[in-house]
Design a protein around this motif. Structure first.
Motif, PDB file in Angstrom:
ATOM      1  N   TYR A 101      39.395 -35.281 -52.611  1.00  0.00           N
ATOM      2  CA  TYR A 101      40.406 -34.290 -52.992  1.00  0.00           C
ATOM      3  C   TYR A 101      40.508 -33.994 -54.479  1.00  0.00           C
ATOM      4  N   LYS A 102      40.674 -35.385 -54.977  1.00  0.00           N
ATOM      5  CA  LYS A 102      40.555 -35.548 -56.463  1.00  0.00           C
ATOM      6  C   LYS A 102      39.264 -35.204 -56.897  1.00  0.00           C
ATOM      7  N   LEU A 103      38.085 -35.263 -56.618  1.00  0.00           N
ATOM      8  CA  LEU A 103      36.867 -34.830 -57.134  1.00  0.00           C
ATOM      9  C   LEU A 103      36.844 -33.255 -57.176  1.00  0.00           C
ATOM     10  N   VAL A 104      37.103 -32.699 -56.098  1.00  0.00           N
ATOM     11  CA  VAL A 104      36.915 -31.583 -55.908  1.00  0.00           C
ATOM     12  C   VAL A 104      38.058 -30.698 -56.598  1.00  0.00           C
ATOM     13  N   TRP A 105      39.274 -31.052 -56.612  1.00  0.00           N
ATOM     14  CA  TRP A 105      40.269 -30.434 -57.321  1.00  0.00           C
ATOM     15  C   TRP A 105      40.423 -30.824 -58.670  1.00  0.00           C
ATOM     16  N   GLY A 106      39.891 -31.985 -59.069  1.00  0.00           N
ATOM     17  CA  GLY A 106      40.000 -32.488 -60.219  1.00  0.00           C
ATOM     18  C   GLY A 106      39.094 -32.343 -61.547  1.00  0.00           C
ATOM     19  N   MET A 107      38.048 -31.999 -61.066  1.00  0.00           N
ATOM     20  CA  MET A 107      36.813 -31.597 -62.047  1.00  0.00           C
ATOM     21  C   MET A 107      37.019 -30.080 -62.539  1.00  0.00           C
ATOM     22  N   PRO A 108      37.093 -29.143 -61.781  1.00  0.00           N
ATOM     23  CA  PRO A 108      36.923 -27.709 -62.101  1.00  0.00           C
ATOM     24  C   PRO A 108      38.110 -27.336 -63.017  1.00  0.00           C
ATOM     25  N   PRO A 109      39.481 -27.690 -62.774  1.00  0.00           N
ATOM     26  CA  PRO A 109      40.271 -27.279 -63.858  1.00  0.00           C
ATOM     27  C   PRO A 109      40.145 -27.925 -65.153  1.00  0.00           C
ATOM     28  N   GLY A 110      39.536 -29.077 -65.471  1.00  0.00           N
ATOM     29  CA  GLY A 110      39.401 -29.586 -66.931  1.00  0.00           C
ATOM     30  C   GLY A 110      38.175 -28.582 -67.368  1.00  0.00           C
ATOM     31  N   ILE A 111      37.150 -28.070 -66.588  1.00  0.00           N
ATOM     32  CA  ILE A 111      36.414 -27.383 -67.055  1.00  0.00           C
ATOM     33  C   ILE A 111      36.795 -26.211 -67.648  1.00  0.00           C
ATOM     34  N   ILE A 112      37.288 -25.579 -66.705  1.00  0.00           N
ATOM     35  CA  ILE A 112      38.238 -24.200 -66.862  1.00  0.00           C
ATOM     36  C   ILE A 112      39.198 -24.096 -68.182  1.00  0.00           C
ATOM     37  N   SER A 133      48.806 -30.221 -72.982  1.00  0.00           N
ATOM     38  CA  SER A 133      47.755 -30.450 -71.912  1.00  0.00           C
ATOM     39  C   SER A 133      47.675 -31.914 -71.780  1.00  0.00           C
ATOM     40  N   TYR A 134      47.303 -32.522 -72.897  1.00  0.00           N
ATOM     41  CA  TYR A 134      46.757 -34.089 -72.630  1.00  0.00           C
ATOM     42  C   TYR A 134      47.903 -35.014 -72.911  1.00  0.00           C
ATOM     43  N   LEU A 135      49.026 -34.645 -73.291  1.00  0.00           N
ATOM     44  CA  LEU A 135      50.257 -35.537 -73.388  1.00  0.00           C
ATOM     45  C   LEU A 135      50.516 -36.359 -72.223  1.00  0.00           C
ATOM     46  N   PRO A 136      50.628 -35.733 -70.865  1.00  0.00           N
ATOM     47  CA  PRO A 136      50.942 -36.499 -69.696  1.00  0.00           C
ATOM     48  C   PRO A 136      49.723 -37.674 -69.662  1.00  0.00           C
ATOM     49  N   HIS A 137      48.482 -37.544 -69.931  1.00  0.00           N
ATOM     50  CA  HIS A 137      47.794 -38.555 -69.931  1.00  0.00           C
ATOM     51  C   HIS A 137      48.269 -39.900 -70.443  1.00  0.00           C
ATOM     52  N   PHE A 138      49.147 -39.752 -71.339  1.00  0.00           N
ATOM     53  CA  PHE A 138      49.423 -41.300 -71.890  1.00  0.00           C
ATOM     54  C   PHE A 138      50.790 -41.629 -71.056  1.00  0.00           C
ATOM     55  N   LEU A 184      50.119 -36.146 -54.335  1.00  0.00           N
ATOM     56  CA  LEU A 184      49.341 -37.092 -55.028  1.00  0.00           C
ATOM     57  C   LEU A 184      48.406 -36.666 -55.856  1.00  0.00           C
ATOM     58  N   VAL A 185      47.376 -35.507 -55.313  1.00  0.00           N
ATOM     59  CA  VAL A 185      46.318 -35.013 -56.054  1.00  0.00           C
ATOM     60  C   VAL A 185      46.917 -33.867 -57.137  1.00  0.00           C
ATOM     61  N   ALA A 186      47.994 -33.161 -57.046  1.00  0.00           N
ATOM     62  CA  ALA A 186      48.518 -32.539 -57.886  1.00  0.00           C
ATOM     63  C   ALA A 186      49.250 -33.329 -59.005  1.00  0.00           C
ATOM     64  N   SER A 187      49.823 -34.167 -58.863  1.00  0.00           N
ATOM     65  CA  SER A 187      50.530 -35.106 -59.963  1.00  0.00           C
ATOM     66  C   SER A 187      49.104 -35.702 -60.773  1.00  0.00           C
ATOM     67  N   GLY A 188      48.237 -36.093 -60.138  1.00  0.00           N
ATOM     68  CA  GLY A 188      47.182 -36.711 -60.798  1.00  0.00           C
ATOM     69  C   GLY A 188      46.355 -35.487 -61.579  1.00  0.00           C
ATOM     70  N   PHE A 254      44.321 -47.046 -56.802  1.00  0.00           N
ATOM     71  CA  PHE A 254      45.254 -47.808 -56.597  1.00  0.00           C
ATOM     72  C   PHE A 254      46.757 -47.925 -56.825  1.00  0.00           C
ATOM     73  N   GLU A 255      46.570 -47.705 -58.308  1.00  0.00           N
ATOM     74  CA  GLU A 255      48.018 -47.672 -58.998  1.00  0.00           C
ATOM     75  C   GLU A 255      48.848 -46.725 -58.618  1.00  0.00           C
ATOM     76  N   GLN A 256      48.342 -45.460 -58.594  1.00  0.00           N
ATOM     77  CA  GLN A 256      48.920 -44.237 -58.241  1.00  0.00           C
ATOM     78  C   GLN A 256      49.642 -43.977 -56.876  1.00  0.00           C
ATOM     79  N   ILE A 257      48.746 -44.519 -55.980  1.00  0.00           N
ATOM     80  CA  ILE A 257      48.951 -44.560 -54.519  1.00  0.00           C
ATOM     81  C   ILE A 257      49.990 -45.677 -54.314  1.00  0.00           C
TER      82      ILE A 257
END
Length: 319
Positions: A101-112, A133-138, A184-188, A254-257
């Motif tokens: 799920y993270k792979l399928v839904w995680g890569m295309p949005p970054g490319i778009i 957009s990149y502030l949540p990463h921190f 889980l996937v949406a927050s990540g 692991f940390e997120q879950i």
């Protein structure tokens, strides 16, 4: 005398090669010195601990140490214990599903997002959007979980308060097996989409601008230039990141879950790492924990090698 048959040619070439090598080493001595801290880090914290893998084949005793602990009988005892666990297929399924799920839904949005930012001509607006957009990463995972509780809590979450105001029933977003993986996937995705877009933006910036000029002169619109120039131009980067992510498909975060999950969602949220933490590390069964870690590593190596062979067809392999 023929040079090719002279016995002294090889003897003379070796000192010359050594001298050339030392001259090159001395010329770039500053760069090699800067490499030393990184090499020491990997030697001490990455390659050094690999000796501990032997614990997976022993009945490890913390007091006796690695060398004095007896070997397991049979040698695959701890691997079999993991396989014979009643939760094996459940946690393996959860791990694979969450990772996919993270792979399928995680890569295309970054490319778009990267393509959209590349098409923006207003530099000030582009910088603002990119920063937001990149502030949540921190933000740490604990902070993100606190935000989700404030928004999605069934009792006093903001969204459920709105639902109740319109006369609807509250939704247990964080304690429901139907909603947990989606949250889980949406927050990540929200946390990492901006950061991953930076990589693709860097790849897009390396595309020759003359290709766009030639396409524009031929009457190509933006969508055609994106499809025929931008996406093929970053194809290798996309394949490279895909291959690297496949190597960590049994991690699932692991940390997120561990921070997000609770007893209500164990059937859909419990993964290999969280199970090992509870059963292996909390009960101090280090042999079992090491065996599972080795199992994950071997699966990751197989996936990376296989994906790399497939990526060679599109010239996107790592080696």
């Amino acid at each position: 005398m023929d040079v090719q048959t002279s016995p002294n040619v090889g003897k003379l070439s070796v000192p010359r090669q050594r001298k050339k090598w030392w001259n090159k080493l001395w010329k770039y001595r500053a760069l090699y010195l800067m490499l030393i801290p990184g090499l020491l880090y990997y030697a001490i914290y990455v390659y050094g601990p690999m000796y501990g893998v032997i614990i997976a084949f022993k009945d490890y005793n913390f007091i006796k140490g690695i060398t004095a602990s007896p070997f397991a009988d049979p040698w695959y005892k701890h691997f079999k214990a993991f396989y014979d666990s009643p939760y094996f297929f459940q946690i393996l399924r959860n791990t694979l599903l969450i990772s996919l799920y993270k792979l399928v839904w995680g890569m295309p949005p970054g490319i778009i997002l990267a393509i959209m930012l590349n098409e923006v001509r207003n530099k000030a607006f582009k910088r603002v959007v990119q920063t937001i957009s990149y502030l949540p990463h921190f933000l740490s995972t604990v902070i993100i979980y606190g935000l989700l509780i404030a928004l999605l809590s069934q009792t006093d979450g903001l969204i459920n308060q709105w639902i109740k105001a319109f006369g609807g029933p509250t939704i247990p977003f964080l304690t429901s097996t139907d909603w947990f993986r989606s949250m889980l996937v949406a927050s990540g995705l929200w946390q990492n989409v901006g950061w991953s877009a930076i990589i693709y933006l860097a790849a897009i910036s390396g595309i020759d601008p003359s290709l766009y000029e030639a396409a524009r002169s031929d009457g190509a619109g933006r969508f055609r230039m994106i499809w025929h120039i931008t996406l093929p131009g970053i194809r290798n980067v996309i394949l490279l990141l895909l291959v690297l992510r496949l190597g960590h498909i049994l991690d699932a975060g692991f940390e997120q879950i561990y921070i997000f999950y609770n007893v209500h969602v164990y059937p859909v949220a419990d993964i290999i790492d969280t199970w090992v933490f509870r059963v292996g590390l909390e009960q101090m069964d280090f042999s079992l924990a090491t065996a599972v870690g080795l199992f994950k590593t071997l699966i990751g190596i197989v996936l990376v090698v296989g994906a790399n062979k497939l990526a060679r067809r599109w010239e996107g392999s790592i080696w």
